[in-house]
Design a protein around this motif. Structure first.
Motif, PDB file in Angstrom:
ATOM      1  N   SER B  29     -48.325  -7.808  10.656  1.00 10.15           N
ATOM      2  CA  SER B  29     -46.892  -8.075  10.560  1.00 10.15           C
ATOM      3  C   SER B  29     -46.366  -7.676   9.183  1.00 10.15           C
ATOM      4  O   SER B  29     -45.253  -7.190   9.055  1.00 10.15           O
ATOM      5  CB  SER B  29     -46.599  -9.539  10.866  1.00 10.15           C
ATOM      6  OG  SER B  29     -46.721 -10.311   9.694  1.00 10.15           O
ATOM      7  N   MET B  32     -46.007  -3.902   8.965  1.00 12.65           N
ATOM      8  CA  MET B  32     -44.773  -3.492   9.629  1.00 12.65           C
ATOM      9  C   MET B  32     -43.600  -3.585   8.670  1.00 12.65           C
ATOM     10  O   MET B  32     -42.752  -2.708   8.608  1.00 12.65           O
ATOM     11  CB  MET B  32     -44.489  -4.395  10.832  1.00 12.65           C
ATOM     12  CG  MET B  32     -45.308  -4.068  12.041  1.00 12.65           C
ATOM     13  SD  MET B  32     -44.833  -2.461  12.676  1.00 12.65           S
ATOM     14  CE  MET B  32     -45.895  -2.354  14.086  1.00 12.65           C
ATOM     15  N   GLN B  33     -43.554  -4.665   7.926  1.00 10.51           N
ATOM     16  CA  GLN B  33     -42.428  -4.837   7.011  1.00 10.51           C
ATOM     17  C   GLN B  33     -42.456  -3.801   5.894  1.00 10.51           C
ATOM     18  O   GLN B  33     -41.407  -3.394   5.397  1.00 10.51           O
ATOM     19  CB  GLN B  33     -42.426  -6.255   6.450  1.00 10.51           C
ATOM     20  CG  GLN B  33     -42.233  -7.264   7.570  1.00 10.51           C
ATOM     21  CD  GLN B  33     -42.098  -8.682   7.067  1.00 10.51           C
ATOM     22  OE1 GLN B  33     -41.526  -8.934   6.028  1.00 10.51           O
ATOM     23  NE2 GLN B  33     -42.623  -9.613   7.833  1.00 10.51           N
ATOM     24  N   ILE B  37     -39.887  -2.266   9.393  1.00  8.76           N
ATOM     25  CA  ILE B  37     -39.595  -2.782  10.721  1.00  8.76           C
ATOM     26  C   ILE B  37     -39.618  -4.291  10.566  1.00  8.76           C
ATOM     27  O   ILE B  37     -40.637  -4.854  10.169  1.00  8.76           O
ATOM     28  CB  ILE B  37     -40.650  -2.328  11.733  1.00  8.76           C
ATOM     29  CG1 ILE B  37     -40.590  -0.823  11.866  1.00  8.76           C
ATOM     30  CG2 ILE B  37     -40.448  -3.024  13.070  1.00  8.76           C
ATOM     31  CD1 ILE B  37     -41.681  -0.245  12.713  1.00  8.76           C
ATOM     32  N   SER B  38     -38.494  -4.927  10.838  1.00 12.37           N
ATOM     33  CA  SER B  38     -38.484  -6.347  10.519  1.00 12.37           C
ATOM     34  C   SER B  38     -39.132  -7.150  11.635  1.00 12.37           C
ATOM     35  O   SER B  38     -39.081  -6.799  12.808  1.00 12.37           O
ATOM     36  CB  SER B  38     -37.070  -6.832  10.260  1.00 12.37           C
ATOM     37  OG  SER B  38     -36.326  -6.641  11.428  1.00 12.37           O
ATOM     38  N   ILE B  39     -39.802  -8.180  11.229  1.00 11.33           N
ATOM     39  CA  ILE B  39     -40.518  -9.041  12.157  1.00 11.33           C
ATOM     40  C   ILE B  39     -39.717 -10.324  12.251  1.00 11.33           C
ATOM     41  O   ILE B  39     -39.443 -10.956  11.230  1.00 11.33           O
ATOM     42  CB  ILE B  39     -41.910  -9.358  11.609  1.00 11.33           C
ATOM     43  CG1 ILE B  39     -42.707  -8.078  11.391  1.00 11.33           C
ATOM     44  CG2 ILE B  39     -42.658 -10.337  12.497  1.00 11.33           C
ATOM     45  CD1 ILE B  39     -43.213  -7.439  12.634  1.00 11.33           C
ATOM     46  N   PRO B  40     -39.328 -10.727  13.447  1.00  9.20           N
ATOM     47  CA  PRO B  40     -38.527 -11.942  13.550  1.00  9.20           C
ATOM     48  C   PRO B  40     -39.334 -13.178  13.147  1.00  9.20           C
ATOM     49  O   PRO B  40     -40.537 -13.256  13.398  1.00  9.20           O
ATOM     50  CB  PRO B  40     -38.156 -12.001  15.038  1.00  9.20           C
ATOM     51  CG  PRO B  40     -39.141 -11.126  15.721  1.00  9.20           C
ATOM     52  CD  PRO B  40     -39.538 -10.084  14.735  1.00  9.20           C
ATOM     53  N   SER B  43     -41.402 -14.361   7.512  1.00  2.45           N
ATOM     54  CA  SER B  43     -41.017 -13.581   6.341  1.00  2.45           C
ATOM     55  C   SER B  43     -42.273 -13.061   5.657  1.00  2.45           C
ATOM     56  O   SER B  43     -43.383 -13.559   5.881  1.00  2.45           O
ATOM     57  CB  SER B  43     -40.218 -14.445   5.378  1.00  2.45           C
ATOM     58  OG  SER B  43     -41.056 -15.456   4.891  1.00  2.45           O
ATOM     59  N   ALA B  47     -46.105 -14.661   5.528  1.00  2.00           N
ATOM     60  CA  ALA B  47     -47.201 -13.929   6.168  1.00  2.00           C
ATOM     61  C   ALA B  47     -48.308 -13.656   5.152  1.00  2.00           C
ATOM     62  O   ALA B  47     -49.495 -13.795   5.452  1.00  2.00           O
ATOM     63  CB  ALA B  47     -46.693 -12.617   6.747  1.00  2.00           C
ATOM     64  N   GLU B 427     -50.674   1.242   8.374  1.00  3.15           N
ATOM     65  CA  GLU B 427     -50.363   0.341   9.483  1.00  3.15           C
ATOM     66  C   GLU B 427     -51.051   0.795  10.769  1.00  3.15           C
ATOM     67  O   GLU B 427     -51.590  -0.017  11.515  1.00  3.15           O
ATOM     68  CB  GLU B 427     -48.840   0.267   9.669  1.00  3.15           C
ATOM     69  CG  GLU B 427     -48.374  -0.649  10.789  1.00  3.15           C
ATOM     70  CD  GLU B 427     -48.680  -2.113  10.521  1.00  3.15           C
ATOM     71  OE1 GLU B 427     -49.240  -2.434   9.457  1.00  3.15           O
ATOM     72  OE2 GLU B 427     -48.375  -2.942  11.402  1.00  3.15           O
TER      73      GLU B 427
END
Ligand code: HEM
Ligand SMILES: [Fe+2]
Lengths: 135, 452
Positions: B29, B32-33, B37-40, B43, B47, B427
């Motif tokens: 996750s 990704m950030q 790409i934001s992860i709902p 934060s 993480a 990633e």
């Protein structure tokens, strides 16, 4: 049972030419790690002075370490020099290629040397993949 | 398996693998950030906190499992307190679950407040984020565990392997005391923090790793004498290099300059233990007369030293010289080293132990299919982690070059943007790693259980 093991251990250290095999592999590693050049010259000298054509393990390790040292020199010094002299030093991409190349190449060569030394210590033959002569 | 209290290893291993999986998911996750790409809901800072904490904790679970398995066998007796050992497992696990959800659901500042951090401030430092009472809990668990193991060994046979394991866990417990020391002077606070982090990773845990490796190699070759001989060498080298090697964390935190010399000189030699590990396994393991038919185990056991040499030895050396570290400190190069070193030493040694002990604990038939899955998982995980570290090193070189060697004054974020492609590659390697983990887990379910 215990008796058994002692005799096995003793027989390893009694292999007559095991010492030379260990020295050859150690010089290969020393050349890569601590005293580049100097260790290689000693290896050349040993290679020339002692019978390296025998089928005994010392001959095997001398030939292997000698050949692998030459390849190591070419891969680490020559190739790196060619890369550095043809590529633009002011670009990060040069270093993003040259540093990983050198580090990976060097560590693989060292790992192979450790395996060679491990086999020499065990009184066995060893063959460097690709960079060692096939016999 | 000879002693019934060795069974306690099984829940520890299962917990370790579960937490491992969760840890990797949180890592993904964050990756990704990095590529925006934001992860709902999760934060980056939460993480990261969970990713790192879980790493340390699941490896502890793995070690405790391994040690519960090895100690009875080496000591030739049951555990001294078998019941308490299993209770300890459940206490530890509940502590971890509570902390996990507290991190996930509460803002960190709130957590600090409700756990009374203001009265006894220990929180907020990397790796030591746990609320003070949780730290106390971990310390109590480590003490109880060490006590049980010590009593078992004292009343049983003493071997080099189990005495070394005891040294490792007792040492880990003692240096954990530094988790409780904090200073308002940042330099002093950091100085002591590394006593804990560095001495765990490059000291006591390394001893535990060497003992487990030696045990496994002994199981493969059946020759204790030679294994013990090598073990002495590895331990001696570890202790003589790692202790003053701590200097490599003191270069730029405000400590006197002589640490740059001490750190540089001693940590050059910190790669030697890994050098000897490779030498040891390839000297001792002679594949033509291996006893064990467990192919996956041999693969894990022979690869662990090689990978540790690369991850801890080579990547550690790459940035451990003070003049190099001057440029690389705290960049992606550090992250690359952290990942490959942790994977190659501690993840791999725990998975090696699981590979040996799990079939015996579960009473599986020497199963071809399970082995095949496990070997596939091994290759996927190892290669993808290697690639991930490689891409991260390359990103790090770029970062150092732009940020620290040129006069171009780009904002931090713009520099990070220029490394976008490398972050993507990292990633993708991480996602492939996750597939490896899934296949690894499947390997346990396809194994055939022997009917008794
Ligand atoms: C035994 C396995 C090892 C593990 C698991 C490990 C792990 C780590 C981790 C996680 C960090 C990041 C710490 C931070 O948050 O700043 C780190 C930093 C560092 N490690 Fe290691 N390490 C190991 C071995 C080594 C060895 C053998 C060396 C030296 C040869 C080394 C040299 C360093 C240095 C110099 C740093 C500081 C990086 C910086 O300045 O940012 N490590 N290590
Ligand atoms: Fe360190």
């Amino acid at each position: 049972m215990n008796q058994d093991k002692v005799t096995i251990n003793r027989s390893v250290s009694e292999i007559p030419d095991r010492k030379m095999a260990i020295i050859a592999e150690s010089l290969y590693l020393l050349n890569l790690l601590i005293i580049p050049g100097l260790a290689f010259f000693i290896l050349i000298w040993l290679f020339a002075k002692y019978d390296n054509a025998t089928t005994m393990i010392s001959g095997c390790h001398l030939r292997q370490a000698f050949s692998a040292s030459i390849w190591a020199g070419l891969l680490l010094v020559l190739v790196t020099w060619v890369m550095l002299s043809t590529m633009n030093h002011d670009s990060p991409y040069t270093w993003m290629i040259v540093i990983p190349y050198f580090v990976i190449c060097h560590s693989v060569l060292v790992l192979l040397g450790i395996m060679g030394l491990a086999k020499a210590l065990a009184g066995k033959k060893f063959h460097y993949p690709i960079i060692g002569p096939s016999s | 398996m000879l002693y019934s209290s060795q069974r306690i290893a099984k829940p520890y291993f299962i917990a370790a693998i579960t937490l491992f999986t969760i840890q990797v998911l949180f890592g993904l996750s964050m990756g990704m950030q990095y590529v925006e790409i934001s992860i709902p809901l999760i934060s980056f800072d939460t993480a990261r906190l969970i990713h790192i904490s879980l790493l340390i904790i699941w490896i502890l679970f793995g070690f405790m499992g391994a040690i519960h398995y090895i100690i009875p066998e080496e000591s030739e007796r049951e555990l001294y307190y078998p019941k308490q050992a299993i209770q300890l497992f459940w206490i530890f696990l509940s502590l971890v679950i509570v902390t996990f959800f507290a991190y996930l659901l509460l803002p960190y500042a709130t957590l600090a407040k409700i756990t009374g951090n203001q009265f006894f401030p220990t929180m907020g430092r990397e790796y030591l984020e746990q609320p003070t009472i949780i730290k106390l809990g971990i310390f109590a668990i480590l003490c109880a565990f060490t006590y049980n193991m010590t009593m078992t060994v004292l009343h049983g046979r003493k071997t080099v392997i189990n005495l070394l394991l005891l040294t490792g866990i007792a040492g880990s417990t003692i240096v954990f005391i530094f988790a409780f020391y904090n200073s308002s002077n940042l330099v002093i606070a950091k100085y002591y923090k590394w006593w804990l982090i560095h001495f765990w990773l490059e000291g006591t845990w390394e001893l535990i790793m060497e003992a487990i490796l030696a045990y496994i190699i002994f199981k493969i070759t059946g020759d204790r004498e030679i294994v013990e001989k090598w073990l002495y060498v590895m331990v001696a080298v570890t202790l003589t290099t790692s202790i003053l090697g701590i200097g490599h964390h003191y270069y730029w935190i405000g400590m006197p300059e002589y640490w740059q010399w001490i750190g540089t000189i001693f940590s050059i030699f910190e790669m030697l233990p890994f050098f000897f590990m490779v030498l040891f396994v390839f000297n001792v393991v002679n594949c033509t007369k291996c006893r064990s038919s467990n192919r996956a185990l041999k693969l894990w056991a022979l690869s662990t030293p090689i990978m540790a040499f690369l991850g801890a030895g080579v990547l550690g050396f790459l940035h451990t010289l003070a003049p190099v570290n001057y440029y690389s400190h705290g960049t992606q190069i550090t992250s690359a080293h952290g990942h490959l070193a942790f994977y190659s030493t501690y993840v791999m040694i725990v998975l090696t132990m699981i590979s040996y002990a799990m079939p015996l604990l579960r009473n599986t038939v020497t199963d071809k299919i399970g082995q095949r899955f496990e070997i596939l998982a091994f290759w996927i995980m190892t290669i993808s982690m290697f690639c991930m570290a490689l891409f991260t090193v390359i990103a790090g070189i770029m970062q150092v070059y732009i940020q620290r060697t040129t006069d171009i004054n780009l904002p931090f974020i713009e520099i990070q943007n220029s490394m976008n492609i490398l972050y993507w590659l990292r990633e993708i390697s991480g996602i492939i790693f996750m597939f490896g983990v899934i296949i690894y887990i499947i390997s346990f379910f396809v194994a055939e259980i022997k009917k008794t």
